[in-house]
Design a protein around this motif. Structure first.
Motif, short mmCIF file in Angstrom:
data_model
loop_
_atom_site.label_atom_id
_atom_site.label_comp_id
_atom_site.label_asym_id
_atom_site.label_seq_id
_atom_site.Cartn_x
_atom_site.Cartn_y
_atom_site.Cartn_z
N PRO A 1 0.82 -1.13 -0.03
CA PRO A 1 0.11 0.02 -0.01
C PRO A 1 0.67 1.34 -0.10
O PRO A 1 2.06 1.31 0.66
N CYS A 2 0.34 2.37 -0.75
CA CYS A 2 1.21 3.66 -0.92
C CYS A 2 1.13 4.33 0.19
O CYS A 2 2.39 5.09 0.42
N ARG B 1 -0.60 6.98 0.54
CA ARG B 1 -0.81 8.40 -0.06
C ARG B 1 -2.07 8.54 -0.58
O ARG B 1 -2.55 9.75 -0.92
N CYS B 2 -2.60 7.36 -1.08
CA CYS B 2 -3.96 7.81 -2.09
C CYS B 2 -5.08 7.77 -1.07
O CYS B 2 -4.87 7.56 0.29
N CYS C 1 -5.72 4.97 1.29
CA CYS C 1 -4.77 4.57 2.32
C CYS C 1 -5.20 5.65 3.57
O CYS C 1 -4.87 5.66 4.66
N PRO D 1 -5.80 0.17 3.71
CA PRO D 1 -4.90 -0.23 2.77
C PRO D 1 -5.44 -1.41 2.11
O PRO D 1 -4.58 -1.35 0.68
N CYS E 1 -6.05 0.19 -1.33
CA CYS E 1 -5.01 1.02 -1.88
C CYS E 1 -5.12 0.90 -3.56
O CYS E 1 -5.01 -0.13 -4.01
N TYR F 1 -2.60 1.67 -5.29
CA TYR F 1 -1.47 1.51 -6.09
C TYR F 1 -0.59 0.19 -5.25
O TYR F 1 0.52 0.12 -5.64
N LYS F 2 -1.47 -0.59 -4.64
CA LYS F 2 -0.75 -1.56 -3.82
C LYS F 2 -0.15 -2.65 -4.67
O LYS F 2 0.74 -3.62 -4.28
N ASP G 1 -5.85 -6.37 4.82
CA ASP G 1 -4.84 -5.78 5.52
C ASP G 1 -3.93 -6.40 6.29
O ASP G 1 -4.00 -7.57 6.60
#
Length: 369
Positions: free
Chosen positions: A99-100, A102-103, A106, A111, A114, A116-117, A312
């Motif tokens: 998980p990034c 920052r999105c 998240c 997460p 996410c 972009y995970k 998670d």
């Protein structure tokens, strides 16, 4: 120093074994020597081609359901994700996604959702080379979660933890499975069989498993299923729905789960729900796959659908604890039915395939890199 990896070039093509350079380990990363790598149902989707991806020109190193031992620690890594001292040689379970932080999901402390995970498919030429489970090594990138494995658990029990078992635990919690609930599990593969055990451990009163492979349904009974439905023996959808209602005192199930991975089962599963019930969708990952159903059945039935793609990271230690508590209650040693050396990965996939032939001898195939 080099290690082997199986490189995938697309459906219908044989894997190619390559020797890749073992990378220098970044300060917050961990290099893991893979002990067991399972062939998950989602891997079969990619292998068949019903979940197509744009692959790199030099192929794709994939696979994700695995366990292993710490080969090298980055200089900043002294403990596992729970703060327990970690050393080279320790057995570990770990996530395969990142998980990034920052999105939007998240930042909302979600997460598992996410954006972009999981990045794009990576080829063997791209650092850190060992991107997936079907290799001698796996590179846990900075930010990855990992946990020491209790000594009482064998690698065979731990290998499904970071995919099937954690996915099931997180999914059933996400739909709010409660003590005394009734549940229908569509699909008796690796996720479905473990879902029967998890549901029982969470207090489900009636667990019904639906599949078309008799051997898997027998195993589901050994993992806590109270009833099984073989769709070859009961081929009519209406009859199967009627049977579920009969087994749930006429109401329908509180929860129905898709662990099959083909959208044709979804409308039937929604019909099996009680008024106000919840459908858990985990199995179908193929983009573009469509299903027809009547939306009014959701409205008039006050039903809902919950999609879960991943879990998670906190779930992994709870999954390990679940195994420690229940390792003698259910035959977890039977989940992995066949083992293959990495050199026989094509055979492992071919023999794991069930969709085209409606059967397989294999519960879960594991590679031993």
């Amino acid at each position: 120093m080099k290690g082997k990896a199986a490189v995938f070039f697309g459906p219908g093509k044989a894997f190619e074994l390559r020797e890749l350079p073992v990378p220098e380990v970044e300060s917050d990363a961990v290099l893991i020597r893979v002990s067991l790598a399972n062939v998950c149902g989602s891997d079969l989707h990619f292998w068949r081609g019903d979940a197509p991806l744009k692959l790199p020109q030099d192929g794709w190193v994939f696979g994700h359901e695995m366990t292993g031992r710490v080969a090298r620690l980055g200089r900043n890594v002294k403990t596992d994700s729970l703060g327990r001292p970690l050393a080279e040689g320790d057995r570990v379970a770990y996530t395969y996604f990142y998980p990034c932080g920052r999105c939007a999901p998240c930042l909302k402390k979600e997460p598992a959702a996410c954006l972009y995970k999981v990045g794009r498919p990576l080829g063997p030429s791209e650092f850190p080379h060992f991107h997936g489970a079907f290799a001698e090594y796996y590179y846990l990138k900075p930010g990855g979660a990992l946990f020491k494995v209790p000594d009482v658990l064998s690698d065979e029990l731990v290998a499904p933890v970071n995919c099937a078992l954690s996915q099931v635990i997180f999914g059933l919690q996400s739909v709010g499975l409660r003590f005394g609930d009734t549940i229908v599990i569509q699909g008796a593969g690796g996720l479905g069989i473990q879902a029967a055990a998890v549901a029982k451990d969470m207090g489900a009163s009636v667990v019904i498993v639906v599949d078309q492979i008799a051997g898997r349904l027998e195993l589901a009974k050994e993992f806590g299923a109270d009833h099984t439905i073989n769709i070859k023996e009961i081929p009519e959808r209406k009859e199967r729905v009627s049977l579920v209602r009969k087994l749930t005192e006429g109401a329908g199930a509180d929860i129905v789960c898709d662990f099959v991975g083909f959208p044709q089962v979804i409308a039937e599963g929604i019909d099996m729900l009680r008024q106000g019930g919840t459908y858990l969708e985990i199995g179908t990952i193929s983009r573009g796959a469509k299903v027809e159903f009547e939306p009014a059945s959701l409205v008039w039935g006050a039903k809902r659908i919950v999609g879960v793609i991943m879990y998670d990271s906190w779930v992994i230690p709870r999954a390990l604890d679940f195994l420690v508590r229940n390792r003698t209650r259910w035959p977890f040693d039977r989940l992995i039915s066949h083992k293959y050396p990495l050199e026989k990965i094509d055979e492992a996939f071919a023999q794991s395939e069930w969709h085209a032939k409606d059967t397989t001898r294999i519960t879960r195939a594991a590679l031993t890199p």
